[in-house]
Design a protein around this motif. Structure first.
Motif, short mmCIF file in Angstrom:
data_model
loop_
_atom_site.label_atom_id
_atom_site.label_comp_id
_atom_site.label_asym_id
_atom_site.label_seq_id
_atom_site.Cartn_x
_atom_site.Cartn_y
_atom_site.Cartn_z
N SER A 54 0.85 -1.19 0.00
CA SER A 54 0.00 0.00 0.00
C SER A 54 0.88 1.24 0.00
O SER A 54 1.36 1.66 1.05
N TYR A 55 1.13 1.80 -1.17
CA TYR A 55 1.96 2.99 -1.28
C TYR A 55 1.11 4.26 -1.19
O TYR A 55 1.64 5.34 -1.04
N GLY A 56 -0.20 4.13 -1.31
CA GLY A 56 -1.08 5.28 -1.20
C GLY A 56 -1.35 5.62 0.27
O GLY A 56 -0.75 5.04 1.17
N ASN A 57 -2.30 6.52 0.50
CA ASN A 57 -2.61 6.89 1.88
C ASN A 57 -3.84 6.13 2.39
O ASN A 57 -4.61 6.66 3.18
N TYR A 58 -4.00 4.89 1.95
CA TYR A 58 -5.10 4.04 2.39
C TYR A 58 -4.61 2.61 2.46
O TYR A 58 -3.59 2.25 1.89
N ALA A 59 -5.35 1.78 3.18
CA ALA A 59 -5.02 0.36 3.27
C ALA A 59 -5.55 -0.37 2.04
O ALA A 59 -6.46 0.11 1.36
N SER A 60 -4.97 -1.53 1.75
CA SER A 60 -5.45 -2.32 0.60
C SER A 60 -5.30 -3.81 0.90
O SER A 60 -4.57 -4.21 1.80
N GLY A 76 -1.79 -2.06 5.66
CA GLY A 76 -1.99 -0.66 5.99
C GLY A 76 -1.12 0.23 5.12
O GLY A 76 -0.17 -0.23 4.48
N SER A 77 -1.44 1.50 5.11
CA SER A 77 -0.67 2.45 4.33
C SER A 77 0.81 2.38 4.73
O SER A 77 1.15 2.39 5.90
N GLY A 78 1.67 2.24 3.72
CA GLY A 78 3.10 2.12 3.97
C GLY A 78 3.55 0.73 4.34
O GLY A 78 4.69 0.52 4.73
N ARG A 79 2.68 -0.26 4.18
CA ARG A 79 3.01 -1.64 4.54
C ARG A 79 2.84 -2.57 3.34
O ARG A 79 2.12 -2.26 2.41
N GLY A 97 -9.29 -1.37 -1.95
CA GLY A 97 -8.79 -0.41 -0.97
C GLY A 97 -9.78 -0.30 0.16
O GLY A 97 -10.94 -0.70 0.03
N ARG A 98 -9.33 0.22 1.27
CA ARG A 98 -10.19 0.42 2.43
C ARG A 98 -10.03 1.86 2.90
O ARG A 98 -8.92 2.30 3.19
N LYS A 99 -11.16 2.58 2.94
CA LYS A 99 -11.15 3.97 3.40
C LYS A 99 -11.02 4.02 4.91
O LYS A 99 -11.18 3.01 5.60
N ALA A 100 -10.76 5.22 5.43
CA ALA A 100 -10.60 5.40 6.87
C ALA A 100 -11.85 4.99 7.64
O ALA A 100 -11.75 4.52 8.77
N ASP A 101 -13.03 5.12 7.02
CA ASP A 101 -14.27 4.72 7.71
C ASP A 101 -14.55 3.21 7.64
O ASP A 101 -15.55 2.73 8.12
N GLY A 102 -13.64 2.46 7.00
CA GLY A 102 -13.77 1.01 6.91
C GLY A 102 -14.45 0.52 5.65
O GLY A 102 -14.45 -0.69 5.38
#
Length: 134
Positions: A54-60, A76-79, A97-102
């Protein structure tokens, strides 16, 4: 302006001049000198034939339809996460992807050869999502 050269930098310069190390050795010696505004590269799991980062600012995460919709853990983002997939032939993967609200959103679909494996990274933001292989 005063320039300071560290011992490590002088040593790398001498080793490069004598041909004892190449550019890759110098690059790793300068790892502490990287631009702090550049995104850090996540640790990539070794020994896995499918890797998702996940290089973006969201989980995937990824889902494998041919395997009964088996899914990976959420990266998670950065993982990065990795899985070992057995078998031969091609494999289809759906990237989410998964937004901050789940809530989840579909990013894309990829097909790859199992023996070769695949490395995917998700990019950008939930509103401007993208992915690529690396």
């Amino acid at each position: 302006m005063r320039t300071t050269t560290t011992h490590a930098v002088r040593t790398v310069g001498l080793l490069m001049a004598t041909g004892l190390i190449g550019l890759t050795g110098a690059t790793s010696a300068h790892a502490g000198d990287l631009d702090p505004t550049e995104p850090k590269q996540p640790n990539i799991p070794a020994g896995k034939n499918f890797v998702l980062c996940s290089y973006g600012n969201y989980a995937s995460y990824a889902v494998f339809p041919k395997r009964g919709n088996m899914s990976t853990a959420v990266a998670g983002s950065g993982r990065c996460i990795g899985v070992s997939l057995s078998g031969r032939g091609s494999e289809t993967v759906v990237i989410y992807g998964r937004k901050a609200d789940g809530s989840k959103f579909k990013i894309g679909t990829d097909t790859f050869d199992l023996p070769d494996g695949e490395r995917i990274k998700t990019l950008n933001t939930p509103d401007n999502d993208d992915w690529t292989t690396f």
